[in-house]
Write a protein that holds these residues in place. Structure first.
Motif, PDB file in Angstrom:
ATOM      1  N   MET A   1       0.839  -0.620   0.022  1.00 25.64           N
ATOM      2  CA  MET A   1       0.237   0.357  -0.189  1.00 25.64           C
ATOM      3  C   MET A   1       1.408   1.014   0.522  1.00 25.64           C
ATOM      4  O   MET A   1       1.726   1.350   0.966  1.00 25.64           O
ATOM      5  CB  MET A   1      -1.426   0.088   1.058  1.00 25.64           C
ATOM      6  N   TRP A   9      -8.898   7.604  -0.765  1.00 25.34           N
ATOM      7  CA  TRP A   9      -9.132   6.212  -0.522  1.00 25.34           C
ATOM      8  C   TRP A   9     -10.054   6.291   0.138  1.00 25.34           C
ATOM      9  O   TRP A   9     -10.483   7.137   0.042  1.00 25.34           O
ATOM     10  CB  TRP A   9      -7.485   5.719   0.593  1.00 25.34           C
ATOM     11  N   SER A  11     -12.795   3.544   1.896  1.00 29.54           N
ATOM     12  CA  SER A  11     -13.232   2.106   3.103  1.00 29.54           C
ATOM     13  C   SER A  11     -13.778   1.488   2.148  1.00 29.54           C
ATOM     14  O   SER A  11     -14.181   1.367   0.809  1.00 29.54           O
ATOM     15  CB  SER A  11     -14.140   2.744   3.810  1.00 29.54           C
ATOM     16  N   GLU A  29      -0.318  -1.021   6.688  1.00 31.17           N
ATOM     17  CA  GLU A  29      -1.434  -0.835   6.319  1.00 31.17           C
ATOM     18  C   GLU A  29      -2.900   0.114   6.729  1.00 31.17           C
ATOM     19  O   GLU A  29      -3.197   0.328   7.799  1.00 31.17           O
ATOM     20  CB  GLU A  29      -2.484  -2.240   6.498  1.00 31.17           C
ATOM     21  N   LEU A  30      -3.443   0.811   5.698  1.00 29.69           N
ATOM     22  CA  LEU A  30      -4.173   1.999   6.942  1.00 29.69           C
ATOM     23  C   LEU A  30      -5.724   1.482   6.248  1.00 29.69           C
ATOM     24  O   LEU A  30      -6.031   0.211   5.343  1.00 29.69           O
ATOM     25  CB  LEU A  30      -3.995   3.072   5.732  1.00 29.69           C
ATOM     26  N   GLN A  31      -6.308   0.717   7.390  1.00 26.71           N
ATOM     27  CA  GLN A  31      -7.749   0.901   7.817  1.00 26.71           C
ATOM     28  C   GLN A  31      -8.478   1.390   8.588  1.00 26.71           C
ATOM     29  O   GLN A  31      -8.893   2.236   8.627  1.00 26.71           O
ATOM     30  CB  GLN A  31      -7.711  -0.773   8.780  1.00 26.71           C
ATOM     31  N   ALA A  35     -10.626  -2.398   8.200  1.00 26.88           N
ATOM     32  CA  ALA A  35      -9.966  -3.981   6.736  1.00 26.88           C
ATOM     33  C   ALA A  35      -9.587  -2.679   5.686  1.00 26.88           C
ATOM     34  O   ALA A  35      -9.996  -1.377   6.171  1.00 26.88           O
ATOM     35  CB  ALA A  35     -11.364  -3.944   5.611  1.00 26.88           C
ATOM     36  N   ALA A  36      -8.905  -3.451   5.518  1.00 28.09           N
ATOM     37  CA  ALA A  36      -7.775  -2.342   4.647  1.00 28.09           C
ATOM     38  C   ALA A  36      -8.731  -0.972   3.587  1.00 28.09           C
ATOM     39  O   ALA A  36      -9.462  -1.566   2.536  1.00 28.09           O
ATOM     40  CB  ALA A  36      -6.994  -2.982   3.224  1.00 28.09           C
ATOM     41  N   PHE A  85      -3.929   2.179  11.312  1.00 27.79           N
ATOM     42  CA  PHE A  85      -3.440   1.700  11.045  1.00 27.79           C
ATOM     43  C   PHE A  85      -1.925   0.440  11.806  1.00 27.79           C
ATOM     44  O   PHE A  85      -1.920   0.409  12.889  1.00 27.79           O
ATOM     45  CB  PHE A  85      -1.668   3.096  10.915  1.00 27.79           C
ATOM     46  N   ASN A  86      -1.873  -0.717  10.391  1.00 29.83           N
ATOM     47  CA  ASN A  86      -1.796  -1.254  11.121  1.00 29.83           C
ATOM     48  C   ASN A  86      -1.947  -1.795  12.418  1.00 29.83           C
ATOM     49  O   ASN A  86      -1.697  -3.006  13.526  1.00 29.83           O
ATOM     50  CB  ASN A  86      -0.356  -1.477  11.140  1.00 29.83           C
TER      51      ASN A  86
END
Length: 102
Positions: A1, A9, A11, A29-31, A35-36, A85-86
């Motif tokens: 990512m 981005w 959702s 990973e931004l979530q 979910a990513a 994030f993560n």
């Protein structure tokens, strides 16, 4: 990512949309909603369930930060999932105090 400044981005599980203001200093990973997130130009409507631990919502016009990585994103469209994030929840960035005017 690849979270570059200015990248947009959305959702995968709610209507939230985001803009990266400051990239993270580590890979991750931004979530949103557990979910990513996916690139804004990816076709398809949000599907899936929001993780109850990440259901606080995204507010439009608010900046969200992850202190550990330096990541900062702006809420461009509100949604019901909250940001992480993560796997670590992101917080709303507070306003900078103004200098005293003596």
């Amino acid at each position: 990512m690849d979270l570059k400044p200015g990248s947009r981005w959305k959702s995968a599980v709610c209507e939230a949309q985001l803009v990266v203001v400051r990239p993270p200093n580590v890979a991750g990973e931004l979530q949103c909603g557990g979910a990513a997130v996916v690139p804004i130009d990816e076709a398809g409507a949000p599907t899936g369930a929001i993780d109850p631990g990440f259901a606080d919502g995204v507010a439009i016009g608010k900046r969200y930060v992850d202190e550990a990585s330096g990541l900062e994103v702006l809420g461009a469209k509100a949604g019901t999932g909250s940001l992480a994030f993560n796997g670590a929840a992101m917080s709303i960035k507070g306003a900078k105090p103004l200098p005293a005017s003596d």
